[in-house]
Design a protein around this motif. Structure first.
Motif, PDB file in Angstrom:
ATOM      1  N   ILE A 196       1.034  -1.351   0.039  1.00  0.00           N
ATOM      2  CA  ILE A 196       0.101  -0.390   0.180  1.00  0.00           C
ATOM      3  C   ILE A 196       0.656   1.576  -0.533  1.00  0.00           C
ATOM      4  CG2 ILE A 196      -2.184   1.134   1.131  1.00  0.00           C
ATOM      5  CD1 ILE A 196      -2.876  -1.150   2.752  1.00  0.00           C
ATOM      6  N   ARG A 197       0.269   2.281  -0.372  1.00  0.00           N
ATOM      7  CA  ARG A 197       1.570   3.381  -1.173  1.00  0.00           C
ATOM      8  C   ARG A 197       0.245   3.701  -0.802  1.00  0.00           C
ATOM      9  NH1 ARG A 197       3.345   0.930  -5.375  1.00  0.00           N
ATOM     10  NH2 ARG A 197       2.070   2.181  -6.782  1.00  0.00           N
ATOM     11  N   PHE A 198       0.779   5.356  -0.025  1.00  0.00           N
ATOM     12  CA  PHE A 198      -0.426   6.534   0.965  1.00  0.00           C
ATOM     13  C   PHE A 198       0.222   7.791   1.376  1.00  0.00           C
ATOM     14  CE2 PHE A 198      -2.147   8.033   4.703  1.00  0.00           C
ATOM     15  CZ  PHE A 198      -3.530   8.656   4.283  1.00  0.00           C
ATOM     16  N   ARG A 199      -0.228   9.020   0.328  1.00  0.00           N
ATOM     17  CA  ARG A 199       0.137   9.669   0.801  1.00  0.00           C
ATOM     18  C   ARG A 199      -0.775  11.474   1.383  1.00  0.00           C
ATOM     19  NH1 ARG A 199       2.000  12.186  -4.968  1.00  0.00           N
ATOM     20  NH2 ARG A 199      -0.149  12.605  -4.797  1.00  0.00           N
ATOM     21  N   THR A 200      -0.603  11.920   1.722  1.00  0.00           N
ATOM     22  CA  THR A 200      -1.650  13.048   2.495  1.00  0.00           C
ATOM     23  C   THR A 200      -1.310  14.168   3.367  1.00  0.00           C
ATOM     24  OG1 THR A 200      -4.021  13.312   3.989  1.00  0.00           O
ATOM     25  CG2 THR A 200      -1.983  11.740   5.354  1.00  0.00           C
ATOM     26  N   GLY A 201      -1.957  15.271   3.627  1.00  0.00           N
ATOM     27  CA  GLY A 201      -1.271  16.654   3.557  1.00  0.00           C
ATOM     28  C   GLY A 201      -0.409  17.074   3.214  1.00  0.00           C
ATOM     29  N   TRP A 202      -1.373  19.102   3.454  1.00  0.00           N
ATOM     30  CA  TRP A 202      -0.751  20.086   3.095  1.00  0.00           C
ATOM     31  C   TRP A 202      -0.369  20.890   3.946  1.00  0.00           C
ATOM     32  CZ3 TRP A 202      -2.309  25.226   2.727  1.00  0.00           C
ATOM     33  CH2 TRP A 202      -1.068  25.891   1.444  1.00  0.00           C
ATOM     34  N   PRO A 203      -0.162  21.547   4.061  1.00  0.00           N
ATOM     35  CA  PRO A 203       1.367  22.165   3.546  1.00  0.00           C
ATOM     36  C   PRO A 203       2.567  21.368   3.255  1.00  0.00           C
ATOM     37  CG  PRO A 203       1.973  23.811   5.153  1.00  0.00           C
ATOM     38  CD  PRO A 203       0.378  22.807   5.050  1.00  0.00           C
ATOM     39  N   VAL A 204       2.797  20.075   4.963  1.00  0.00           N
ATOM     40  CA  VAL A 204       3.155  19.214   5.022  1.00  0.00           C
ATOM     41  C   VAL A 204       3.058  17.728   4.476  1.00  0.00           C
ATOM     42  CG1 VAL A 204       3.526  17.642   6.754  1.00  0.00           C
ATOM     43  CG2 VAL A 204       4.613  20.646   7.006  1.00  0.00           C
ATOM     44  N   ARG A 205       3.746  17.283   3.515  1.00  0.00           N
ATOM     45  CA  ARG A 205       3.026  15.979   3.228  1.00  0.00           C
ATOM     46  C   ARG A 205       3.192  14.847   3.557  1.00  0.00           C
ATOM     47  NH1 ARG A 205       3.312  15.141  -2.756  1.00  0.00           N
ATOM     48  NH2 ARG A 205       1.940  16.705  -2.703  1.00  0.00           N
TER      49      ARG A 205
END
Length: 458
Positions: free
Chosen positions: A66-75
């Protein structure tokens, strides 16, 4: 996801906004201004949480992981292989059930890594994750959105009698007290009854006892309604809950121990609960209840069907040190009570009971397992894979002559790292326990887990 995130934010935000006006009115001018700034800041951050999470969260699952990405401005970006994922939990609140989506939590075996939460997944996405995790989903008999495999050996199914037993033996009827003082008093006030102005009578006591019992049964029904435990070739699956539906699956290779619990009410009635300890278990839901309530005399037969336990040697029950601690605490409590300081007397007695309860213990060593049983008021029995023993230490009196027993301390895995102290362990048994290997395998690797190899039924 946007609807669910908004709902979860509003659950806290709406009550806060309802009371913030009255709080601001009671504050002086400068404090009221600061309070208003806090309200504005909180409102803006709620909008940021809702829309930023919705617009910046992406995930992808394939055969590698699984690849997971979230968040702004810090990712924040996370990559997990399936070998690292020890168990999957599928949770549905009432809003998620209406929207026919689920929340999937992937528990990671490595202790220094957090669990991964994927929110608002459709049924197809949930089934795909389960299949990639080597769990074959099937249809839901109630026509809901979360599946649980029907094939396999059914270990436990909650029945009407169990709800009454769980409501009493788990002490759920005690929860009637905070309910009565909170929401219950508001409801009584709405119908014109002042809870704190009622005159205590035998009839009122009987009504309160019956209401507490009924409340306990309802709480048990909400938590364990239609609760089932199924053993499949890949591991174990559970499903249950009335308002909030939770499906949990764990690989057989992740089972590192078993725990039999008896609280004071269970000891009084002769019942207990049986839970599986998982390598990924760092939260309450990850100590998997497979028998929420069962007669204590039958529990060992059921456990032997799941995990063959052979204990070569056990230490005797420790009694001298715990009862010395208890007697000292009672003496201190009597002194405080004699001085009319009942609060300190109660604290001294509670502290002595707690210390004695943790020191009444015994330990054993079996074929690849360590057995620890302890408790005075409530008793727990843990049978743990020796690989889950993080550290072992022993303390022996050597003057004027070496003692024949030692005080042993273990650090074991049981939802969290747990420190256990066992006095009165014979030196010969202590030497066996000090030889326990303490190398811990990463979840998902081919390692011996209480006789399971992950390719067959236990």
């Amino acid at each position: 996801m946007l609807v669910l995130t908004t709902y979860r934010a509003m659950v806290v935000y709406v009550p806060f906004m309802l009371i913030q006006g009255s709080v601001g009115a009671a504050l002086p001018g400068w404090a009221a201004f600061l309070w208003m700034m806090l309200v504005v800041y909180y409102s803006v951050t709620r909008l940021e949480v809702i829309f930023t999470k919705y617009l910046t969260t992406f995930w992808h699952a394939d055969g590698a992981g699984i690849r997971f990405r979230t968040g702004w401005p810090v990712r924040e970006e996370t990559h997990l292989s399936w070998a690292e994922v020890g168990s999957l939990e599928v949770h549905q609140g009432w809003m998620a059930r209406l929207l026919c989506v689920s929340q999937v939590t992937a528990s990671v075996g490595a202790e220094n890594r957090r669990s991964l939460v994927l929110d608002a997944l459709s049924r197809a996405e949930t089934e795909r994750l389960l299949s990639l995790h080597d769990v074959s989903p099937a249809g839901d008999e109630e026509g809901g959105c979360v599946a649980i495999e029907e094939s396999g050996e059914e270990i436990y199914r909650a029945r009407p009698r169990d709800y009454f037993l769980i409501g009493f033996t788990h002490g759920k009827f005690f929860l009637f007290v905070p309910f009565l003082l909170g929401t219950g008093s508001d409801l009584l006030e709405y119908v014109g009854v002042d809870l704190f102005g009622l005159q205590v009578t035998w009839e009122l006591v009987i009504v309160a006892v019956v209401a507490a019992g009924a409340y306990g049964v309802v709480r048990a029904l909400v938590t364990y309604g239609r609760y089932r435990v199924i053993r499949v070739p890949s591991g174990f699956k559970t499903k249950g809950g009335i308002v909030q539906r939770t499906t949990f699956e764990a690989r057989a290779t992740e089972v590192v121990g078993i725990r039999i619990d008896r609280n004071p009410l269970m000891q009084l009635t002769g019942y207990c609960s049986v839970n599986l300890i998982l390598a990924t278990g760092r939260r309450d839901l990850e100590a998997l209840p497979i028998l929420p309530v069962i007669a204590y005399g039958r529990a060992f037969d059921e456990v032997k069907n799941l995990i063959p336990v052979h204990c070569e040697q056990r230490s005797p029950w420790a009694g001298k040190l715990p009862f010395t601690v208890l007697a000292g605490g009672v003496g201190v409590a009597v002194v405080f009570a004699w001085a009319s300081n009942l609060w300190l007397a109660g604290l001294a007695l509670a502290g002595a009971l707690s210390a004695a309860n943790s020191l009444v213990a015994r330990v054993g060593r079996g074929d690849g397992v360590v057995l620890v049983e302890r408790g005075l008021l409530g008793r727990s029995l843990r049978v743990i894979d020796e690989q889950m023993v993080r550290s072992v230490s022993a303390f022996q009196r050597v003057w004027p002559t070496p003692s024949s027993t030692v005080l042993m301390s273990f650090t074991v895995l049981d939802r969290r790292k747990l420190r256990l102290h066992i006095p009165g362990v014979p030196v010969t048994l202590a030497r066996m326990l000090m030889a326990v290997p303490r190398s811990v395998s990463v979840a998902g690797q081919r390692c011996r887990r209480l006789g399971y190899d992950g390719d067959r039924f236990p």
